[in-house]
Design a protein around this motif. Sequence first.
Motif, short mmCIF file in Angstrom:
data_model
loop_
_atom_site.label_atom_id
_atom_site.label_comp_id
_atom_site.label_asym_id
_atom_site.label_seq_id
_atom_site.Cartn_x
_atom_site.Cartn_y
_atom_site.Cartn_z
N SER A 16 35.14 46.55 29.28
CA SER A 16 33.87 46.00 28.80
C SER A 16 33.44 46.65 27.49
CB SER A 16 32.78 46.18 29.85
OG SER A 16 32.82 47.49 30.34
N LYS A 20 35.63 41.72 23.27
CA LYS A 20 36.48 40.56 23.64
C LYS A 20 35.78 39.22 23.44
CE LYS A 20 37.30 41.57 27.92
NZ LYS A 20 36.46 42.77 28.09
N GLY A 39 34.92 36.44 32.24
CA GLY A 39 33.89 37.39 32.70
C GLY A 39 32.61 36.63 33.05
N ALA A 40 32.28 35.61 32.25
CA ALA A 40 31.08 34.81 32.51
C ALA A 40 31.22 34.10 33.86
CB ALA A 40 30.86 33.80 31.39
N TYR A 42 32.96 35.25 36.47
CA TYR A 42 32.74 36.25 37.53
C TYR A 42 31.26 36.61 37.64
CZ TYR A 42 37.62 36.67 38.57
OH TYR A 42 38.89 36.38 39.00
N ARG A 43 30.59 36.66 36.49
CA ARG A 43 29.15 36.97 36.51
C ARG A 43 28.38 35.86 37.23
NH1 ARG A 43 27.19 40.77 32.84
NH2 ARG A 43 28.87 41.84 31.75
N ARG A 94 23.66 38.10 32.07
CA ARG A 94 24.04 39.27 31.24
C ARG A 94 23.10 40.45 31.41
NH1 ARG A 94 28.75 38.03 29.33
NH2 ARG A 94 29.04 35.81 29.03
N THR A 102 28.58 42.26 39.60
CA THR A 102 29.85 41.56 39.32
C THR A 102 31.04 42.49 39.49
OG1 THR A 102 28.63 40.29 37.68
CG2 THR A 102 31.00 40.07 37.66
N SER A 103 30.86 43.76 39.12
CA SER A 103 31.97 44.69 39.25
C SER A 103 32.36 44.81 40.73
CB SER A 103 31.56 46.05 38.67
OG SER A 103 32.69 46.74 38.24
N ARG A 112 38.20 35.98 43.74
CA ARG A 112 39.29 35.95 42.75
C ARG A 112 40.17 34.73 42.96
NH1 ARG A 112 38.64 40.22 39.59
NH2 ARG A 112 40.05 39.20 38.15
N ARG A 133 40.16 40.39 32.31
CA ARG A 133 40.77 41.67 32.68
C ARG A 133 42.22 41.48 33.14
NH1 ARG A 133 36.22 42.10 31.39
NH2 ARG A 133 34.73 43.76 31.78
N ASP A 134 42.50 40.27 33.68
CA ASP A 134 43.79 40.04 34.34
C ASP A 134 44.46 38.78 33.81
OD1 ASP A 134 41.89 38.28 35.30
OD2 ASP A 134 42.71 38.21 37.33
N ILE A 135 44.11 38.34 32.61
CA ILE A 135 44.66 37.07 32.12
C ILE A 135 46.17 37.21 31.87
CG2 ILE A 135 44.47 35.23 30.39
CD1 ILE A 135 41.91 35.73 32.09
N ARG A 160 27.23 48.05 23.73
CA ARG A 160 26.51 47.44 24.85
C ARG A 160 25.03 47.80 24.79
NH1 ARG A 160 28.49 43.37 27.24
NH2 ARG A 160 29.88 44.04 28.87
O1 DC Z 1 33.80 40.82 30.55
P1 DC Z 1 32.52 40.97 31.35
O2 DC Z 1 31.80 42.27 31.12
O3 DC Z 1 31.61 39.78 31.19
O4 DC Z 1 33.01 40.98 32.89
C1 DC Z 1 32.10 41.09 33.95
C2 DC Z 1 32.80 41.67 35.17
O5 DC Z 1 33.76 40.74 35.67
C3 DC Z 1 33.53 42.99 34.96
O6 DC Z 1 33.09 43.92 35.94
C4 DC Z 1 34.97 42.68 35.21
C5 DC Z 1 34.99 41.38 35.93
N1 DC Z 1 36.08 40.53 35.47
C6 DC Z 1 37.23 40.50 36.21
O7 DC Z 1 37.32 41.19 37.21
N2 DC Z 1 38.26 39.70 35.83
C7 DC Z 1 38.18 38.95 34.73
N3 DC Z 1 39.21 38.16 34.38
C8 DC Z 1 37.01 38.98 33.94
C9 DC Z 1 35.97 39.81 34.33
#
Ligand code: DC
Length: 233
Positions: A16, A20, A39-40, A42-43, A94, A102-103, A112, A133-135, A160
Amino acid sequence: MSERTDGIIIAIDGPSGAGKSTVARLLAERLGYIQIDTGAMYRASALLISSSGIDPGDADALESFCKELDIHFENRQGQTLVIANGNDVTGLIRTPEISRLTSQTSALKPVRDALLLSQRRMGGRGGVVLEGRDIGTVVFPDAELKFFLSASAEERGRRRFEELTLKGEPVTLQDTIAEVVKRDLQDSERDIAPLKQAEDAVMVDSSSLTIEEVLDIMENFFREKIMSKGKKI
Ligand code: DC
């Protein structure tokens, strides 16, 4: 899945605050690609879980809830909106509270699994920049171009902090850095799809680079890739 376009799949992963979202949006604009901010997604799912009142520890309830999850993006008047189960949640996802939540919820398998499917559906045709994070490791391990965008924890915390202060959030720099470090640890140590650099990803450290410099580096890699594949830009 529908036919591939001529465009490639570009993955941008990283912790974070590395920049990105901004970089993915501007790179997509430069290339005429679509940006997908995972990330959006997951949020938005964390917000829905919390407002629905279901217990994330109740595996059955969470699983049925996630099967009905519908999170997508819509463009309205030049703005990209995050639509979660029919509602525009763009302005609600946000906050520091949703970041913390979200974490935790993004470590849960039903969440997931559901988002992985939508992300593959949205990005599978190519011509996309996906950030998360995992693309490059899980969602599109065969993506043609992968970046791991990082920066020092201090720099990421500072960025941030500026973002949150501009929005009027009452935070301190020290707490924001600590929060960023804590979240990265949670994201990197979870069992499913942890944050990590794909072996074939290009590492870009944005600590002392401007956004334009990061974009130029990425665009150069893109052009090399396209030339080597003999594709049209
Ligand atoms: O990128 P971000 O800060 O908006 O992500 C928010 C949360 O989502 C962060 O804790 C990690 C998670 N996340 C994830 O686990 N996998 C992703 N592909 C994107 C984000």
